[in-house]
Enzyme design. Structure first.
Site, mmCIF file in Angstrom:
data_model
loop_
_atom_site.group_PDB
_atom_site.id
_atom_site.type_symbol
_atom_site.label_atom_id
_atom_site.label_comp_id
_atom_site.label_asym_id
_atom_site.label_seq_id
_atom_site.Cartn_x
_atom_site.Cartn_y
_atom_site.Cartn_z
ATOM 1 C CB SER A 97 -20.727 -21.043 -27.833
ATOM 2 O OG SER A 97 -21.453 -20.628 -29.020
ATOM 3 C CG HIS B 137 -16.246 -21.794 -25.815
ATOM 4 N ND1 HIS B 137 -17.380 -21.858 -24.805
ATOM 5 C CD2 HIS B 137 -16.725 -20.832 -26.481
ATOM 6 C CE1 HIS B 137 -18.451 -21.193 -25.126
ATOM 7 N NE2 HIS B 137 -18.003 -20.589 -26.154
ATOM 8 C CD GLU C 251 -16.665 -24.043 -21.668
ATOM 9 O OE1 GLU C 251 -17.461 -24.535 -20.576
ATOM 10 O OE2 GLU C 251 -17.289 -23.695 -22.577
ATOM 11 C CG ASN D 33 -22.847 -21.447 -23.182
ATOM 12 O OD1 ASN D 33 -23.024 -20.381 -22.723
ATOM 13 N ND2 ASN D 33 -22.361 -21.533 -24.444
HETATM 14 N N1 CAA Z 1 -12.472 -5.473 -24.950
HETATM 15 C C1 CAA Z 1 -11.160 -5.504 -24.082
HETATM 16 N N2 CAA Z 1 -11.408 -4.883 -22.836
HETATM 17 C C2 CAA Z 1 -12.611 -4.656 -22.414
HETATM 18 C C3 CAA Z 1 -13.536 -4.873 -23.093
HETATM 19 C C4 CAA Z 1 -13.510 -5.164 -24.360
HETATM 20 N N3 CAA Z 1 -14.676 -5.503 -25.180
HETATM 21 N N4 CAA Z 1 -14.726 -4.317 -22.185
HETATM 22 C C5 CAA Z 1 -14.484 -3.989 -21.098
HETATM 23 N N5 CAA Z 1 -12.997 -4.149 -21.231
HETATM 24 C C6 CAA Z 1 -11.896 -3.902 -19.963
HETATM 25 C C7 CAA Z 1 -12.121 -2.313 -19.670
HETATM 26 O O1 CAA Z 1 -11.100 -1.603 -20.288
HETATM 27 C C8 CAA Z 1 -11.739 -2.511 -18.193
HETATM 28 O O2 CAA Z 1 -10.314 -2.646 -17.850
HETATM 29 P P1 CAA Z 1 -9.560 -2.011 -16.686
HETATM 30 O O3 CAA Z 1 -9.926 -2.812 -15.437
HETATM 31 O O4 CAA Z 1 -8.046 -2.477 -17.072
HETATM 32 O O5 CAA Z 1 -9.824 -0.643 -16.769
HETATM 33 C C9 CAA Z 1 -12.319 -3.882 -17.656
HETATM 34 O O6 CAA Z 1 -12.653 -4.572 -19.092
HETATM 35 C C10 CAA Z 1 -13.631 -3.473 -16.873
HETATM 36 O O7 CAA Z 1 -14.396 -2.621 -17.988
HETATM 37 P P2 CAA Z 1 -15.483 -1.429 -17.696
HETATM 38 O O8 CAA Z 1 -15.056 -1.057 -16.255
HETATM 39 O O9 CAA Z 1 -15.616 -0.906 -18.741
HETATM 40 O O10 CAA Z 1 -16.894 -2.366 -17.255
HETATM 41 P P3 CAA Z 1 -17.125 -3.609 -16.003
HETATM 42 O O11 CAA Z 1 -16.427 -3.337 -14.937
HETATM 43 O O12 CAA Z 1 -18.688 -3.411 -16.291
HETATM 44 O O13 CAA Z 1 -16.583 -4.693 -16.971
HETATM 45 C C11 CAA Z 1 -17.190 -6.666 -18.411
HETATM 46 C C12 CAA Z 1 -17.151 -5.225 -18.258
HETATM 47 C C13 CAA Z 1 -15.541 -7.111 -18.389
HETATM 48 C C14 CAA Z 1 -17.891 -6.881 -19.516
HETATM 49 C C15 CAA Z 1 -18.113 -7.258 -17.295
HETATM 50 O O14 CAA Z 1 -19.413 -6.489 -17.084
HETATM 51 C C16 CAA Z 1 -18.286 -8.538 -17.180
HETATM 52 O O15 CAA Z 1 -17.476 -9.357 -16.830
HETATM 53 N N6 CAA Z 1 -19.525 -8.900 -17.603
HETATM 54 C C17 CAA Z 1 -19.989 -10.488 -17.796
HETATM 55 C C18 CAA Z 1 -19.489 -10.904 -19.297
HETATM 56 C C19 CAA Z 1 -19.746 -12.438 -19.300
HETATM 57 O O16 CAA Z 1 -20.377 -12.954 -18.829
HETATM 58 N N7 CAA Z 1 -18.986 -12.728 -20.543
HETATM 59 C C20 CAA Z 1 -19.218 -14.351 -21.140
HETATM 60 C C21 CAA Z 1 -20.367 -14.343 -22.031
HETATM 61 S S1 CAA Z 1 -20.746 -15.875 -22.623
HETATM 62 C C22 CAA Z 1 -19.751 -16.173 -23.677
HETATM 63 O O17 CAA Z 1 -19.051 -15.246 -24.223
HETATM 64 C C23 CAA Z 1 -19.711 -17.497 -24.218
HETATM 65 C C24 CAA Z 1 -21.136 -18.097 -25.036
HETATM 66 O O18 CAA Z 1 -20.806 -19.079 -25.786
HETATM 67 C C25 CAA Z 1 -22.128 -17.184 -25.491
#
Ligand code: CAA
Length: 294
Positions: free
Chosen positions: A119, A140, A152, A190
């Site tokens: 990243s 990414h 990405e 990012n």
């Molecule tokens: N693995 C697999 N599936 C997962 C999971 C995981 N770790 N966490 C959640 N899920 C699935 C759940 O099973 C659920 O599936 P269904 O809709 O089919 O039932 C779905 O995702 C939604 O989960 P929840 O209902 O438990 O919780 P939520 O609605 O709060 O969603 C989330 C959780 C998807 C993490 C959501 O909060 C979200 O999108 N958050 C933002 C995440 C984000 O911004 N990620 C990018 C980070 S930056 C990065 O990664 C790059 C970098 O370089 C740092």
């Protein structure tokens, strides 16, 4: 070129997710970890994820077994020698990346595409560790990999156009939406996300609002799935601190400078959800409580 055999180096949070979605898309996947214990942990997390889908009724037990049958774990880099595409999802340290890519360059045939899930590190610099800079690019992924829809696709000035197209096709095949970008630290996501997260910490430092109020503002006011301080805990404060420093180093712009509070939290080991404490206390993971800051 059709990508049928995929190698993934690293079976941690990101590597296990990448291996899972590639196998689910029908590819033969070999995932490599440094030792049998870490490998087993990674494969178990994939099993848990697949089982969750079976329990929810979105995946049949038969399909789960087929996906699992396409996934092969190894501790030996040599086992990646037949891959069409290899993705690295190991620790974000250039020396470790150099070791892996230099070795794989000798092991793999000429057609193998090399991609890094970094990243923050330079794709161009990694490409120079190999004799195939034209077949090197960035892919990414985002956490949690099985859920987040974006990849990405990062080309360098040396990446062959056809290799970029193969990578874009692979992203579609694993059910994601690819965006194309160039090798500048932070890429697209990012570059926009990190200053936003750092600004949320600055707002907290300046007393603009409480942890919960800052998070609720962006969740309820802007429809973000997580507030910025919750997202920092999710990504890991150490990870964001590390990325911010690299971005600040590259661009010398204030917006990428990690705020003092972030540095102090990382020094304390308050790295977020994985550490049990960050901007929230996760003693009860179902009910995180905002920490009080002296
Ligand atoms: N693995 C697999 N599936 C997962 C999971 C995981 N770790 N966490 C959640 N899920 C699935 C759940 O099973 C659920 O599936 P269904 O809709 O089919 O039932 C779905 O995702 C939604 O989960 P929840 O209902 O438990 O919780 P939520 O609605 O709060 O969603 C989330 C959780 C998807 C993490 C959501 O909060 C979200 O999108 N958050 C933002 C995440 C984000 O911004 N990620 C990018 C980070 S930056 C990065 O990664 C790059 C970098 O370089 C740092």
């Amino acid at each position: 070129m059709a990508i049928e055999k995929v190698g993934v180096v690293g079976c941690g949070l990101m590597g296990s997710g990448i291996a899972q979605i590639a196998a689910a898309a029908g590819c033969q996947v070999t995932v490599r970890e440094v030792n049998a214990v870490v490998l087993e942990q990674g494969l178990q997390s994939i099993d848990k994820n697949l089982q969750r889908l079976v329990d929810k009724g979105t995946l049949s037990a038969g399909d789960r077994d087929q996906i699992r049958g396409r996934l092969h774990g190894t501790t030996n880099l040599e086992d990646l020698k037949d891959c069409d595409l290899i993705i690295d999802a190991i620790i974000e340290q250039l020396a470790a990346k150099r070791e892996v890519w230099t070795a794989l360059d000798k092991i793999c045939p000429k057609h193998t595409i090399f991609a890094s899930n970094t990243s923050s590190l330079s794709i161009t610099e990694m490409a120079t560790f190999t004799q195939r800079p034209d077949r090197f690019l960035g892919l990414h992924f985002f956490n949690p990999v099985p859920v987040m829809k974006l990849i990405e696709v990062i080309r360098t000035i040396a990446t062959d156009k056809k290799v970029e197209e193969d990578a874009v096709a692979f992203a579609h095949r694993v059910g994601k939406t690819p965006v194309r970008t160039t090798d500048r630290t932070g890429f697209i996501v990012n570059r926009l996300l990190v200053p936003f997260l750092l600004d949320a910490i600055r707002a907290l430092e300046e007393g603009v609002g409480s942890i919960e109020d800052i998070d609720n503002s962006m969740k309820l006011g802007c429809g973000h799935p997580m507030g910025p301080l919750t997202l920092l805990d999710f990504v890991g404060n150490d990870t964001t601190y590390y990325i911010a420093n690299i971005m600040f180093d590259e661009f010398k712009e204030k917006r990428f400078a990690p705020p003092p509070l972030l540095k102090r939290m990382v020094l304390m080991g308050w790295n977020g959800r994985k550490a049990g404490k960050g901007f929230y206390d996760y003693s009860d993971p179902a009910k995180p409580k905002p920490i009080s800051l002296a």
